[in-house]
Scaffold this motif. Structure first.
Motif, PDB file in Angstrom:
ATOM      1  N   GLY A  78       0.791  -1.223   0.000  1.00  0.00           N
ATOM      2  CA  GLY A  78       0.000   0.000   0.000  1.00  0.00           C
ATOM      3  C   GLY A  78       0.817   1.263   0.000  1.00  0.00           C
ATOM      4  N   ARG A  79       1.958   1.249  -0.705  1.00  0.00           N
ATOM      5  CA  ARG A  79       2.810   2.444  -0.737  1.00  0.00           C
ATOM      6  C   ARG A  79       2.066   3.646  -1.283  1.00  0.00           C
ATOM      7  NH1 ARG A  79       6.620  -1.564  -3.244  1.00  0.00           N
ATOM      8  NH2 ARG A  79       5.899  -0.726  -5.227  1.00  0.00           N
ATOM      9  N   SER A  80       1.486   3.511  -2.468  1.00  0.00           N
ATOM     10  CA  SER A  80       0.799   4.652  -3.079  1.00  0.00           C
ATOM     11  C   SER A  80      -0.483   4.993  -2.339  1.00  0.00           C
ATOM     12  CB  SER A  80       0.508   4.376  -4.556  1.00  0.00           C
ATOM     13  OG  SER A  80      -0.318   3.235  -4.707  1.00  0.00           O
ATOM     14  N   VAL A  81      -1.140   3.997  -1.741  1.00  0.00           N
ATOM     15  CA  VAL A  81      -2.355   4.260  -0.957  1.00  0.00           C
ATOM     16  C   VAL A  81      -2.014   5.118   0.256  1.00  0.00           C
ATOM     17  CG1 VAL A  81      -4.194   3.210   0.425  1.00  0.00           C
ATOM     18  CG2 VAL A  81      -3.481   2.145  -1.717  1.00  0.00           C
ATOM     19  N   ALA A  82      -0.922   4.768   0.951  1.00  0.00           N
ATOM     20  CA  ALA A  82      -0.497   5.537   2.125  1.00  0.00           C
ATOM     21  C   ALA A  82      -0.070   6.946   1.716  1.00  0.00           C
ATOM     22  CB  ALA A  82       0.645   4.815   2.838  1.00  0.00           C
ATOM     23  N   ALA A  83       0.656   7.057   0.604  1.00  0.00           N
ATOM     24  CA  ALA A  83       1.109   8.363   0.148  1.00  0.00           C
ATOM     25  C   ALA A  83      -0.081   9.245  -0.229  1.00  0.00           C
ATOM     26  CB  ALA A  83       2.046   8.207  -1.050  1.00  0.00           C
ATOM     27  N   ARG A  84      -1.076   8.674  -0.895  1.00  0.00           N
ATOM     28  CA  ARG A  84      -2.248   9.461  -1.291  1.00  0.00           C
ATOM     29  C   ARG A  84      -3.063   9.874  -0.063  1.00  0.00           C
ATOM     30  NH1 ARG A  84      -3.940  10.440  -6.058  1.00  0.00           N
ATOM     31  NH2 ARG A  84      -2.696   8.759  -6.970  1.00  0.00           N
ATOM     32  N   ALA A  85      -3.166   8.982   0.926  1.00  0.00           N
ATOM     33  CA  ALA A  85      -3.872   9.330   2.160  1.00  0.00           C
ATOM     34  C   ALA A  85      -3.162  10.472   2.885  1.00  0.00           C
ATOM     35  CB  ALA A  85      -3.972   8.102   3.066  1.00  0.00           C
ATOM     36  N   PHE A  86      -1.835  10.425   2.892  1.00  0.00           N
ATOM     37  CA  PHE A  86      -1.047  11.490   3.512  1.00  0.00           C
ATOM     38  C   PHE A  86      -1.270  12.812   2.787  1.00  0.00           C
ATOM     39  CE2 PHE A  86       3.513  13.166   4.236  1.00  0.00           C
ATOM     40  CZ  PHE A  86       3.160  13.776   5.427  1.00  0.00           C
ATOM     41  N   ALA A  87      -1.291  12.759   1.457  1.00  0.00           N
ATOM     42  CA  ALA A  87      -1.541  13.967   0.674  1.00  0.00           C
ATOM     43  C   ALA A  87      -2.911  14.555   0.998  1.00  0.00           C
ATOM     44  CB  ALA A  87      -1.447  13.643  -0.820  1.00  0.00           C
ATOM     45  N   ALA A  88      -3.915  13.689   1.125  1.00  0.00           N
ATOM     46  CA  ALA A  88      -5.258  14.160   1.455  1.00  0.00           C
ATOM     47  C   ALA A  88      -5.282  14.825   2.827  1.00  0.00           C
ATOM     48  CB  ALA A  88      -6.246  12.997   1.410  1.00  0.00           C
ATOM     49  N   ALA A  89      -4.597  14.210   3.798  1.00  0.00           N
ATOM     50  CA  ALA A  89      -4.584  14.757   5.154  1.00  0.00           C
ATOM     51  C   ALA A  89      -3.864  16.102   5.207  1.00  0.00           C
ATOM     52  CB  ALA A  89      -3.929  13.764   6.106  1.00  0.00           C
ATOM     53  N   LEU A  90      -2.833  16.273   4.385  1.00  0.00           N
ATOM     54  CA  LEU A  90      -2.126  17.550   4.345  1.00  0.00           C
ATOM     55  C   LEU A  90      -3.006  18.654   3.764  1.00  0.00           C
ATOM     56  CD1 LEU A  90       1.435  16.447   3.154  1.00  0.00           C
ATOM     57  CD2 LEU A  90       0.820  17.315   5.409  1.00  0.00           C
ATOM     58  N   GLN A  91      -3.813  18.317   2.779  1.00  0.00           N
ATOM     59  CA  GLN A  91      -4.661  19.317   2.136  1.00  0.00           C
ATOM     60  C   GLN A  91      -5.948  19.565   2.920  1.00  0.00           C
ATOM     61  OE1 GLN A  91      -3.233  20.959   0.020  1.00  0.00           O
ATOM     62  NE2 GLN A  91      -2.449  19.888  -1.775  1.00  0.00           N
ATOM     63  N   CYS A  92      -6.382  18.591   3.691  1.00  0.00           N
ATOM     64  CA  CYS A  92      -7.657  18.656   4.396  1.00  0.00           C
ATOM     65  C   CYS A  92      -7.591  19.617   5.589  1.00  0.00           C
ATOM     66  CB  CYS A  92      -8.038  17.262   4.894  1.00  0.00           C
ATOM     67  SG  CYS A  92      -9.494  17.217   5.963  1.00  0.00           S
ATOM     68  N   PRO A  93      -8.542  20.528   5.721  1.00  0.00           N
ATOM     69  CA  PRO A  93      -8.534  21.436   6.869  1.00  0.00           C
ATOM     70  C   PRO A  93      -8.788  20.719   8.191  1.00  0.00           C
ATOM     71  CG  PRO A  93     -10.538  21.718   5.572  1.00  0.00           C
ATOM     72  CD  PRO A  93      -9.632  20.832   4.773  1.00  0.00           C
ATOM     73  N   TYR A  94      -9.329  19.495   8.119  1.00  0.00           N
ATOM     74  CA  TYR A  94      -9.584  18.702   9.322  1.00  0.00           C
ATOM     75  C   TYR A  94      -8.546  17.599   9.515  1.00  0.00           C
ATOM     76  CZ  TYR A  94     -14.045  21.043   8.612  1.00  0.00           C
ATOM     77  OH  TYR A  94     -15.020  21.981   8.397  1.00  0.00           O
ATOM     78  N   ARG A  95      -7.424  17.696   8.790  1.00  0.00           N
ATOM     79  CA  ARG A  95      -6.284  16.779   8.941  1.00  0.00           C
ATOM     80  C   ARG A  95      -6.601  15.338   8.510  1.00  0.00           C
ATOM     81  NH1 ARG A  95      -3.873  18.924  14.813  1.00  0.00           N
ATOM     82  NH2 ARG A  95      -4.478  21.107  14.490  1.00  0.00           N
ATOM     83  N   GLY A  96      -7.441  15.194   7.494  1.00  0.00           N
ATOM     84  CA  GLY A  96      -7.700  13.864   6.944  1.00  0.00           C
ATOM     85  C   GLY A  96      -9.033  13.291   7.332  1.00  0.00           C
ATOM     86  N   CYS A  97     -10.101  14.084   7.188  1.00  0.00           N
ATOM     87  CA  CYS A  97     -11.431  13.614   7.593  1.00  0.00           C
ATOM     88  C   CYS A  97     -11.974  12.526   6.667  1.00  0.00           C
ATOM     89  CB  CYS A  97     -12.410  14.784   7.643  1.00  0.00           C
ATOM     90  SG  CYS A  97     -12.740  15.553   6.024  1.00  0.00           S
ATOM     91  N   GLY A  98     -11.557  12.565   5.401  1.00  0.00           N
ATOM     92  CA  GLY A  98     -12.041  11.572   4.453  1.00  0.00           C
ATOM     93  C   GLY A  98     -13.354  11.914   3.789  1.00  0.00           C
TER      94      GLY A  98
END
Length: 406
Positions: free
Chosen positions: A58-78
């Motif tokens: 899940g390398r790219s899955v983890a990296a994409r989740a990290f990217a989402a959390a960085l951009q998310c104002p709630y730190r990765g709400c999903g």
């Protein structure tokens, strides 16, 4: 409950990062630091990250989740717009580099690096996510290195590669990245995510997780695609099918033909849609003065797309073939387990009877020689040996038991 309150444990943007609790903790601390949390040291966040781990971890899955959390104002709400856009690969400030051919060329990397130097448009960061960073050419690596050495204050680089070995990532790039080492997810964790995320029957999810070799994507495909299950069954039948020299060429042709057929089916519809969309964007079908000249001027663009599609088809075919070889190596690994009565589970428990038969017939030396032949075939294809030659050499070794490594 607010979006911010919904984030916790392995929920939110990190929900699909399977069996990587330690890595998630490190990434969450970095996200907190990036959002200015005073309880977290600022050093928890850095501008370059390298996600390593075996295929399927899940390398790219983890990296994409990290990217989402960085951009998310709630730190990765999903659930917010940023999280959804990053997950769908449509976020304007997150650029994903996925090799369409066997390598990532310098021209593509220079263009991405140039765009990444701009200020973010809608998010907090300009993020470059490079899948399969081990496919960077030397020139592309140098272009990336310059950007990583002198990053823009709002740019983050996320690289994904099998390991930190110099064959996968250059030493200079590795030295400027923080490494997130992922491990092979356990069977219960894979089964859980298949049931929760994909609504797969628990019994099917458990079987797929057990035979996937720890590869989450592979488990999902086996659980949802009857053709994938049929292809696996045919590959695992190869050891018992090779009895004479004629079988070597017949089984080789079948294996190569199946890989080509699967790759063609995967690429066919996608390629035609891409080509039609490009032609429409370039004004195909237009009438009036200048339409003919415009069509002539776009011929080179269309040819460039067709070239990239051919390169992608070659890579897809080799990836499909490699997946079959992984299944085959797993079979001979199981034979060795049986030969030595090792107290570990089989990678292919559903063909235990065939494994026992092969163990009695081959013994540990014969099984090891054949496992070496399969691994040698994977290495040869990775080194650009013609697949037909590599596969036929492997099949010959499976028949004779003669090793192919020096």
């Amino acid at each position: 409950m607010s979006a911010a309150a919904a984030v916790g444990g392995a929920s939110g943007a990190f929900a699909d990062v399977v069996g990587q609790d330690e890595a998630i903790a490190v990434l969450r601390a970095a996200v907190d630091a990036a959002h200015g949390d005073p309880s977290v040291p600022t050093a928890a966040m850095t501008h370059a990250w390298l996600f390593t781990g075996p295929p399927g971890s899940g390398r790219s899955v983890a990296a994409r989740a990290f990217a989402a959390a960085l951009q998310c104002p709630y730190r990765g709400c999903g659930v917010c717009q940023h999280c959804h856009a990053v997950a769908a690969a449509t976020h304007s400030d997150v650029r994903t580099v996925t090799p369409e051919g066997l390598t990532i060329p310098v021209k593509e990397m220079r263009a991405v690096v140039q765009l990444a130097a701009r200020r973010p448009a809608t998010g907090s960061w300009q993020i470059v996510l490079i899948e399969d960073a081990d496919r960077l050419t030397e020139g592309a690596s140098n272009a990336l290195l310059k950007a990583v050495e002198e990053p823009s204050p709002h740019t983050v680089f996320l690289l994904c590669a099998p390991s930190t070995h110099p064959d996968d990532v250059s030493v200079t790039i590795r030295s400027r990245c923080r490494v997130i080492a992922l491990r092979t997810p356990r069977v219960p964790a894979i089964a859980e995510v298949l049931v929760r995320r994909d609504r797969i029957d628990p019994e099917m999810a458990q079987w797929a997780a057990a035979v996937s070799g720890g590869h989450v994507g592979r488990a999902r495909r086996l659980a949802t695609d009857p053709q994938a299950r049929a292809e696996r069954e045919k590959v695992l039948a190869v050891p018992g099918a090779i009895r004479r020299l004629a079988d070597v060429f017949a089984e080789s042709a079948d294996l190569l033909g199946a890989a080509k057929g699967t790759a063609t089916a995967m690429a066919g519809r996608r390629d035609s849609v891409e080509l039609e969309e490009l032609k429409t964007a370039l004004g195909a079908g237009g009438t009036g003065r200048g339409a003919v000249g415009a069509a002539r001027g776009t011929a080179g663009v269309v040819k460039d797309l067709e070239r990239r599609q051919r390169a992608r088809a070659t890579r897809t075919e080799r990836d499909v073939l490699d997946r079959a070889l992984v299944d085959l190596s797993g079979f001979y690994r199981d034979v060795l387990v049986r030969c030595f009565a090792a107290p570990v589970p089989l990678a292919n428990p559903d063909v235990a009877a065939d494994v026992d038969t092969a163990a009695a017939r081959l013994g540990p030396d014969g099984a090891l020689a054949r496992l070496e032949a399969v691994l040698a075939c994977r290495d040869a294809i990775d080194l650009n040996v013609k697949p037909q030659i590599a596969v036929e050499a492997m099949m010959t070794a499976l028949l004779s038991g003669a090793g192919t490594r020096p």
